[in-house]
Design a protein around this motif. Structure first.
Motif, PDB file in Angstrom:
ATOM      1  N   GLU A 244      -0.678   8.246 -11.164  1.00 16.50           N
ATOM      2  CA  GLU A 244      -1.643   7.771 -12.157  1.00 16.50           C
ATOM      3  C   GLU A 244      -2.585   6.740 -11.602  1.00 16.50           C
ATOM      4  N   GLY A 245      -3.218   7.075 -10.515  1.00 17.94           N
ATOM      5  CA  GLY A 245      -4.239   6.172 -10.015  1.00 17.94           C
ATOM      6  C   GLY A 245      -3.796   5.275  -8.878  1.00 17.94           C
ATOM      7  N   GLU A 246      -2.483   5.001  -8.807  1.00 15.05           N
ATOM      8  CA  GLU A 246      -2.039   4.085  -7.759  1.00 15.05           C
ATOM      9  C   GLU A 246      -0.845   4.628  -7.019  1.00 15.05           C
ATOM     10  N   PHE A 247      -0.680   4.155  -5.804  1.00 17.89           N
ATOM     11  CA  PHE A 247       0.575   4.434  -5.105  1.00 17.89           C
ATOM     12  C   PHE A 247       1.039   3.157  -4.423  1.00 17.89           C
ATOM     13  N   GLU A 248       2.342   3.109  -4.153  1.00 18.18           N
ATOM     14  CA  GLU A 248       2.898   1.950  -3.454  1.00 18.18           C
ATOM     15  C   GLU A 248       3.315   2.369  -2.081  1.00 18.18           C
ATOM     16  N   ILE A 249       3.212   1.462  -1.158  1.00 21.68           N
ATOM     17  CA  ILE A 249       3.621   1.794   0.193  1.00 21.68           C
ATOM     18  C   ILE A 249       4.389   0.621   0.762  1.00 21.68           C
ATOM     19  N   ALA A 250       5.491   0.933   1.444  1.00 23.13           N
ATOM     20  CA  ALA A 250       6.329  -0.136   1.985  1.00 23.13           C
ATOM     21  C   ALA A 250       6.904   0.304   3.317  1.00 23.13           C
TER      22      ALA A 250
ATOM     23  N   LEU B 146      -1.819   0.416  -3.604  1.00 22.30           N
ATOM     24  CA  LEU B 146      -3.184   0.846  -3.298  1.00 22.30           C
ATOM     25  C   LEU B 146      -3.645   1.862  -4.338  1.00 22.30           C
ATOM     26  N   GLY B 147      -4.965   1.971  -4.490  1.00 23.98           N
ATOM     27  CA  GLY B 147      -5.494   2.944  -5.448  1.00 23.98           C
ATOM     28  C   GLY B 147      -5.828   4.253  -4.746  1.00 23.98           C
TER      29      GLY B 147
ATOM     30  N   VAL C 202       0.096   7.978   6.346  1.00 26.46           N
ATOM     31  CA  VAL C 202       0.516   8.165   4.955  1.00 26.46           C
ATOM     32  C   VAL C 202      -0.624   7.771   4.015  1.00 26.46           C
ATOM     33  N   ILE C 203      -1.228   6.627   4.297  1.00 23.81           N
ATOM     34  CA  ILE C 203      -2.315   6.158   3.416  1.00 23.81           C
ATOM     35  C   ILE C 203      -3.485   7.142   3.450  1.00 23.81           C
ATOM     36  N   ALA C 204      -3.817   7.592   4.678  1.00 18.95           N
ATOM     37  CA  ALA C 204      -4.964   8.501   4.800  1.00 18.95           C
ATOM     38  C   ALA C 204      -4.670   9.860   4.179  1.00 18.95           C
TER      39      ALA C 204
END
Ligand code: ADP
Length: 638
Positions: free
Chosen positions: A166-172, A14-15, A97-99
């Motif tokens: 740097e603009g993005e993160f990953e979530i799993a 996600l960005g 986490v996303i929020a």
């Protein structure tokens, strides 16, 4: 399916919200000289998470998952260049986490970003006021991993968040046995010094000594001497782990107070001052109140949640409990810990609780006393305070009737006694009043310059009477709540007939009466001409250099207020000013002798429009003014 496949299967990239991207970029550059604060910020978050768990568990014991031993673990791996901060607090769900780690929820963030200049010196101050929080991890880390599971959720509901900032993160989704959050910082190559036990211990001591939870590290036993048995590393608590406010004042050093402030406020500058008090008796509470050195960027947004951290018998209950302070003291940071409320108190209950009401008035008084003391003993510091927070303190005059007198003493104004800096207190003014002066005079204008150059100032200048110059937007409103100080009426010098009381010599009064007679005819003619525009026409002694001025009615709305209300789209009742002429002025004398009707009219209108301009007003027909003026100028040159 292997564990790895499972992660791959539900992985999402996600960005970051645009503001996060900007903040990350700027923060990394501007906080570089302050980089060690990342540890304080992350430990603060961990401590907040423990607090939140304890609070939630009050009504749902199962959230402890049989582990009520709340603590924060700090670890490192020098070889892998990692630092790990783990808590067994409330944890986060995938959505949280996303929020929380992908966006900034603070309102006004976009406006704040616009204020950043790109100059890291200046920006670092701004970012300090904004509060950096979690993202400070990226000052030292090239990659951050967050493993978390919400307390009470199933093991399968663990979440792994990771990003290189740097603009993005990953979530799993991951399996996670323990509740709470573990943050792994993969340090940048040149920040590897932080993966060091001694360094980390000293930072915890420096910044997080007095948070309420233990920070645990593994001991690092020295290699055993020959023949001795090698000691095993064991858990050690590296901080004091007693909530700072529960200590007695004599036990707490200034440095500790400052560090604690940074812990609760996420501000990285030292506070200006603080007050720590234990109250026993009818009320039973401890308060620790701080005044920040700088105003937050969103101080004037009255909607932003603000308030003290509330604890009941040392158990954290809520952040931003706004019921303990009036709105005009919304910049104060701190905590209040009481035995007088129950652990299941809610915001609704706080709103109507008598005890809370009493604590609010006691805390308000405490802050005003702290400020009064500062004003008296450290005037330079107080001046800094006033420059940051003066305008918001002014709101208090309309909001807090019971403390009006104290608040009035805290006000600072620009005045004709000094320059445009706001340093004059009403007490200073009164101490300089002339012997026969009865009122406190002020002018309210769009800017300091507009105030000091107003024709209304002329007589005051001539007689050496001090005038307060009010030019902040809120001043008109404030002064409407402050009719007097120390028994002296506050008088707007642009309103009502000028009466300087005994300062006017008898002789001057007589002169004015005579002038009124001499100009009786002229006044009648002007009245006839301007009858739609003015309430009255009269001669005045308030002018020395200007030919004429406009004066509002004694009870008319302040001109500044009027503008603000009009700008806000409100209907403001139409009022007409009085037109006052200076009998000593050559133009007025000329007008008196003028035989030509057309020239008489032109000159009268020009004087009237000039007076309106000098009051800071806009002309209704500026073109007409210009052409009349030009006609008169041409006459002159003939
Ligand atoms: P702030 O702490 O000022 O709200 P942060 O950027 O530091 O801002 O954190 C954003 C949010 O992320 C926090 O408000 C909290 O909800 C969540 N968070 C951060 N760290 C943790 C943690 N260790 N445990 C649980 N939630 C956390």
């Amino acid at each position: 399916m292997s564990e790895h496949d499972n992660i791959e299967a539900n992985k999402e990239t996600l960005g970051f919200q645009t503001e996060v991207k900007q903040l990350l970029h700027l923060m990394i550059h501007s906080l570089y000289s302050n980089k060690e604060i990342f540890l304080r910020e992350l430990i603060s978050n961990a401590s907040d998470a423990e607090d939140k768990l304890r609070f939630e568990a009050l009504s749902n014991d199962a959230l402890y998952e049989n582990d009520g031993d709340l603590k924060i673990r700090l670890g490192f791996d020098a070889e892998a260049k990692t630092v790990t901060i783990a808590d067994n607090g409330i944890g986060m769900s995938r959505d949280e986490v996303i929020a929380h780690l992908g966006t900034i929820a603070k309102s006004g963030t976009a406006d704040f970003m616009k204020n950043l200049t790109g100059d890291s010196q200046k920006d670092s101050h701004l970012i300090g006021q904004f509060g950096v929080g979690f993202y400070s991890a990226f000052i030292v880390a090239k990659k951050v991993e967050v493993f978390t599971r919400k307390a009470g959720a199933d093991k399968s509901e663990g979440v792994l968040w990771s990003s290189e900032g740097e603009g993005e993160f990953e979530i799993a989704s991951i399996e996670r046995e323990t509740r709470g959050t573990e943050i792994v910082l993969h340090l940048k190559d040149d920040e590897a010094e932080f993966a060091d036990g001694w360094r980390l211990r000293s930072l915890v001591k420096k910044y997080s000594d007095h948070i309420a939870f233990p920070v645990i590290m593994q001991s690092e036993p020295a290699p055993a001497a020959e023949g001795e048995e090698q000691k095993e590393p064991e858990d050690e608590t590296v901080n004091e782990a007693t909530a700072l406010w529960t200590l007695s004042k004599s036990e707490v050093k200034d440095e500790d107070y400052k560090a604690f402030y940074k812990h609760i406020s996420h501000d990285f500058q030292d506070p200006m001052t603080w007050s720590h008090n234990r109250v026993e008796g009818k009320l039973d509470y401890t308060s620790l109140l701080y005044i920040p050195a700088k105003a937050p960027f969103d101080l004037y947004n009255r909607e932003v949640p603000r308030g003290l951290k509330l604890y009941v018998q040392r158990v954290f209950i809520m952040d931003e409990a706004e019921q303990f302070l009036p709105l005009y003291l919304r910049f104060v940071k701190g905590i209040v810990d009481t035995r007088d409320l129950s652990l299941n108190v809610s915001r609704e209950i706080l709103q109507s609780d008598k005890v809370v009401e009493s604590m609010k008035s006691a805390l308000t008084k405490r802050i005003l006393d702290m400020l009064s003391k500062m004003a008296k003993n450290e005037p330079e510091n107080y001046q800094k305070f006033w420059d940051e927070f003066g305008d918001v303190m002014k709101e208090g005059l309309g909001e807090d009737f019971s403390n009006k007198e104290k608040l009035a003493k805290l006000l600072r104004f620009a005045s004709t006694h000094g320059d445009s800096t706001k340093t004059v207190s009403l007490e200073d003014y009164v101490s300089r009043m002339q012997e026969s002066q009865e009122k406190i005079y002020y002018i309210s204008a769009e800017s300091h310059g507009a105030g000091t150059s107003s024709p209304h100032m002329e007589i005051f200048r001539k007689k050496g009477i001090e005038v307060l110059v009010l030019s902040d937007r809120i001043d008109g409103w404030m002064i409407s709540h402050l009719n007097e100080f120390d028994g002296k009426h506050m008088q707007d010098i642009t309103k009502g007939e000028l009466d300087l009381g005994d300062i006017d010599a008898e002789e001057e009064k007589k002169q004015q009466e005579e002038a009124s007679k001499t100009f009786e005819n002229l006044i009648g003619q002007i009245k006839e001409l301007l009858k739609d525009k003015v309430e009255d026409v009269r001669v005045t002694n308030r002018l020395t250099d200007s030919p004429a001025c406009l004066v509002a009615g004694a009870h008319d709305m302040d001109a500044q207020m009027k503008k603000i209300m009009e700008a806000a789209g409100q209907v403001v009742p139409e009022t007409k000013p009085s037109f006052e002429i200076n009998p000593e002025h050559p133009l007025v004398k000329q007008l008196n002798d003028e035989q030509n009707d057309e020239r008489f009219n032109d000159l009268t209108y020009v004087l009237f429009d000039q007076a309106a301009l000098a009051s800071g007003e806009q002309l209704k027909e500026p073109g007409a003014f210009v052409s009349r003026l030009n006609k008169l100028l041409l006459d002159l040159s003939k």
